[in-house]
Design a protein around this motif. Sequence first.
Motif, PDB file in Angstrom:
ATOM      1  N   GLY A   1      -0.677   3.715  -3.816  1.00 17.64           N
ATOM      2  CA  GLY A   1      -1.025   2.462  -3.154  1.00 17.64           C
ATOM      3  C   GLY A   1      -0.520   1.267  -3.935  1.00 17.64           C
TER       4      GLY A   1
ATOM      5  N   GLY B   1       4.912   8.032   2.140  1.00 19.54           N
ATOM      6  CA  GLY B   1       3.879   8.831   2.783  1.00 19.54           C
ATOM      7  C   GLY B   1       2.874   7.924   3.474  1.00 19.54           C
ATOM      8  N   ARG B   2       2.601   6.776   2.842  1.00 22.15           N
ATOM      9  CA  ARG B   2       1.717   5.768   3.421  1.00 22.15           C
ATOM     10  C   ARG B   2       2.206   4.404   2.951  1.00 22.15           C
ATOM     11  NH1 ARG B   2      -3.421   6.093   0.632  1.00 22.15           N
ATOM     12  NH2 ARG B   2      -2.864   4.187  -0.465  1.00 22.15           N
ATOM     13  N   GLY B   3       2.007   3.398   3.794  1.00 22.08           N
ATOM     14  CA  GLY B   3       2.416   2.059   3.400  1.00 22.08           C
ATOM     15  C   GLY B   3       3.793   1.708   3.927  1.00 22.08           C
ATOM     16  N   GLU B   4       4.300   0.553   3.474  1.00 19.90           N
ATOM     17  CA  GLU B   4       5.551   0.036   4.031  1.00 19.90           C
ATOM     18  C   GLU B   4       6.319  -0.741   2.969  1.00 19.90           C
ATOM     19  OE1 GLU B   4       6.872  -1.829   8.278  1.00 19.90           O
ATOM     20  OE2 GLU B   4       5.126  -2.741   7.319  1.00 19.90           O
TER      21      GLU B   4
ATOM     22  N   ASP C   1       0.821  -1.216   0.000  1.00 23.95           N
ATOM     23  CA  ASP C   1       0.000   0.000   0.000  1.00 23.95           C
ATOM     24  C   ASP C   1       0.858   1.269   0.000  1.00 23.95           C
ATOM     25  OD1 ASP C   1      -2.433   1.343  -0.056  1.00 23.95           O
ATOM     26  OD2 ASP C   1      -2.506   1.538   2.129  1.00 23.95           O
TER      27      ASP C   1
END
Length: 247
Positions: free
Chosen positions: A26, A61-64, A12
């Motif tokens: 994402g 910014g988001r996720g891994e 994501d």
Amino acid sequence: MTAPPPSLLVEDLAFAYPDGHQALFGVDLRIERGERVALLGPNGAGKTTLVLHLNGILRAGRGEVTVAGLPVAKRSLPEIRRRVGVVFQDPDDQLFMPTVADDVAFGPRNLGLPEEEVAARVTAALEQVRMADAADRPPHHLSFGQRRRVAVATVLAMQPEIVVLDEPSSNLDPAGRRELAEVLTELPVTLLMVTHDLPYAAQMCPRSVILDGGVVVADGPTPDVLSDAGLLAAHRLELPYGFSPAG
């Protein structure tokens, strides 16, 4: 016995640049150990942005992102950068020392390894790319194709988990393409190849992923992906006239 973690796991992943441009929306991508995967997509698709997350140059910014089970995070960046070797499109971005051997030794020396270990790694890496006889030569005396193989050796000397290649076939003559392909096919590492060269993807990578507009739009066996004319056209990818991906 538990299976080893994948070489690369992207979950994501979203990222926007400071100017507000959203490059990734994402992205999910899992690459197992030893896989050879082509990352395809038009210019501006987000491929470079994704690659820069793999060794922590950019932060999600988001996720891994995890590499061999290790999260890409500030505390683990030195180890991440050892495990993820990036071979840039222009080998001269990686070759700056007086001799080929000095260039290949640069990374291991920076790890503080004993000189005997450094020398052993240099020898092994140059043998892997078939450039052992060039160890004492200045890099700028080599052909472009030879310099690209030495650039691969500089990464191999770090004993990475995954090697990321940015447009590896660009500017190579037919012999250089073949020599590089032979070297890459034999490497005992995970390969992620970012390329516009669809025939090279078909030759080198059993699996292909298409990234466009910051999302994964296709992921499957390379012959299947490259045989889908509608998919390729929708994402501005073109096979050379007369080329059959089924080979």
